[in-house]
Design a protein around this motif. Structure first.
Motif, PDB file in Angstrom:
ATOM      1  N   ALA A   1      64.963  19.196  41.968  1.00 14.73           N
ATOM      2  CA  ALA A   1      65.739  19.996  40.293  1.00 14.73           C
ATOM      3  C   ALA A   1      66.797  20.431  41.537  1.00 14.73           C
TER       4      ALA A   1
ATOM      5  N   LYS B   1      68.586  17.380  40.911  1.00 15.77           N
ATOM      6  CA  LYS B   1      68.646  16.780  39.650  1.00 15.77           C
ATOM      7  C   LYS B   1      69.914  17.540  39.319  1.00 15.77           C
ATOM      8  N   HIS B   2      70.267  18.686  39.837  1.00 17.97           N
ATOM      9  CA  HIS B   2      70.972  19.685  38.897  1.00 17.97           C
ATOM     10  C   HIS B   2      72.641  19.686  39.623  1.00 17.97           C
TER      11      HIS B   2
ATOM     12  N   ALA C   1      70.069  26.565  36.897  1.00 20.15           N
ATOM     13  CA  ALA C   1      69.597  25.468  36.171  1.00 20.15           C
ATOM     14  C   ALA C   1      68.343  24.737  36.829  1.00 20.15           C
ATOM     15  N   ALA C   2      68.460  24.429  38.477  1.00 22.15           N
ATOM     16  CA  ALA C   2      67.112  24.290  39.198  1.00 22.15           C
ATOM     17  C   ALA C   2      66.291  24.773  38.714  1.00 22.15           C
TER      18      ALA C   2
ATOM     19  N   ARG D   1      65.553  27.009  36.569  1.00 27.10           N
ATOM     20  CA  ARG D   1      65.272  27.613  35.806  1.00 27.10           C
ATOM     21  C   ARG D   1      64.166  26.264  34.455  1.00 27.10           C
ATOM     22  N   ASP D   2      64.805  25.521  35.754  1.00 26.65           N
ATOM     23  CA  ASP D   2      63.623  23.739  35.412  1.00 26.65           C
ATOM     24  C   ASP D   2      62.768  24.063  35.719  1.00 26.65           C
TER      25      ASP D   2
ATOM     26  N   GLY E   1      60.094  26.520  33.685  1.00 21.90           N
ATOM     27  CA  GLY E   1      59.572  25.764  32.718  1.00 21.90           C
ATOM     28  C   GLY E   1      58.898  24.391  32.701  1.00 21.90           C
ATOM     29  N   GLN E   2      58.897  24.097  33.850  1.00 19.80           N
ATOM     30  CA  GLN E   2      57.966  22.767  34.323  1.00 19.80           C
ATOM     31  C   GLN E   2      56.784  23.549  33.844  1.00 19.80           C
TER      32      GLN E   2
END
Ligand code: FES
Ligand code: FES
Length: 215
Positions: free
Chosen positions: A149, A152-153, A203-204, A206-207, A210-211
């Motif tokens: 993550a 990605k972010h 963002a990472a 929270r991502d 969420g997963q």
């Protein structure tokens, strides 16, 4: 400076009562007894009593640390921090030293699954516990979802705070402290980023939260 006969007591003496001067003499005597140093034999007895309770540990001492699933034996002075043990003695330099005072979070590792500042933890205190560092997060070639993550972010710039941010982020999600942006910001606030990559770090985290919520 004032003669005794100017004091209220002297102006209205109480026939049987103690004078102010004799009262001070008495209390002075009592205080003198109370504050007097213990005589030599008492002091020695006290020292003998205290000595076994406060042994002086010094010099290199054998200890073993379970790090990333491997037991490492080493000799360290009892005052060595876990951070220095990792970086200086075990060559695990992924854990970073920022402030060395518990204020930046760069040195975050997990002990028994809980995040700690390794700069504030003595290595000797971590014996018998499971220590996980950033080097132990990936499974072989497979990165941990939090590492993925961050890539990605774009959650890092210079990367200095990143290992600590990732270790803290993993624990934050596991603790259930990343269910909203505000909550995640609050529970990640011990990790400072001098580059200001906070929106991407958030963002990472929270991502991954969420997963995890999706299972
Ligand atoms: S180096 Fe440990 S909190 Fe900064
Ligand atoms: S990415 Fe540079 S200090 Fe955080």
């Amino acid at each position: 400076m004032y003669p005794d006969d100017h004091t209220p007591d002297a102006a209205n003496p109480t026939p049987q009562g103690p004078s102010r001067r004799s009262f001070l003499k008495q209390t002075g005597g009592l205080l003198g007894v109370a504050l007097a140093p213990p005589i030599a034999s008492q002091a020695e007895a006290l020292a003998d009593k205290l000595a076994p309770a406060s042994p002086v540990l010094s010099g290199a001492t054998p200890m073993s640390l379970n790090i990333n699933g491997q037991v490492k034996s080493l000799r360290l002075e009892p005052r060595t921090t876990l951070l220095d043990a990792l970086r200086e003695y075990l060559d695990l330099t992924g854990t970073k030293k920022g402030c060395d005072h518990g204020q930046c979070g760069a040195c975050t590792v997990h002990i028994d699954g809980r995040r700690v500042n390794s700069c504030l933890t003595l290595a000797v205190m971590a014996q018998g516990k499971q220590i996980t560092t950033i080097e132990g997060l990936a499974k072989g070639e497979e990165l941990h979802p939090m590492q993925e993550a961050f890539l990605k972010h774009d959650g890092f710039q210079c990367g200095y705070c990143t290992p600590g941010q990732i270790m803290s982020g993993v624990a934050c999600v596991k603790e259930g402290h990343a269910t909203t942006d505000d909550q995640a910001r609050e529970w990640m606030s011990g990790n400072i980023c001098r580059c200001g990559a906070y929106p991407n770090i958030l963002a990472a985290v929270r991502d991954v939260a969420g997963q995890s919520a999706k299972g």
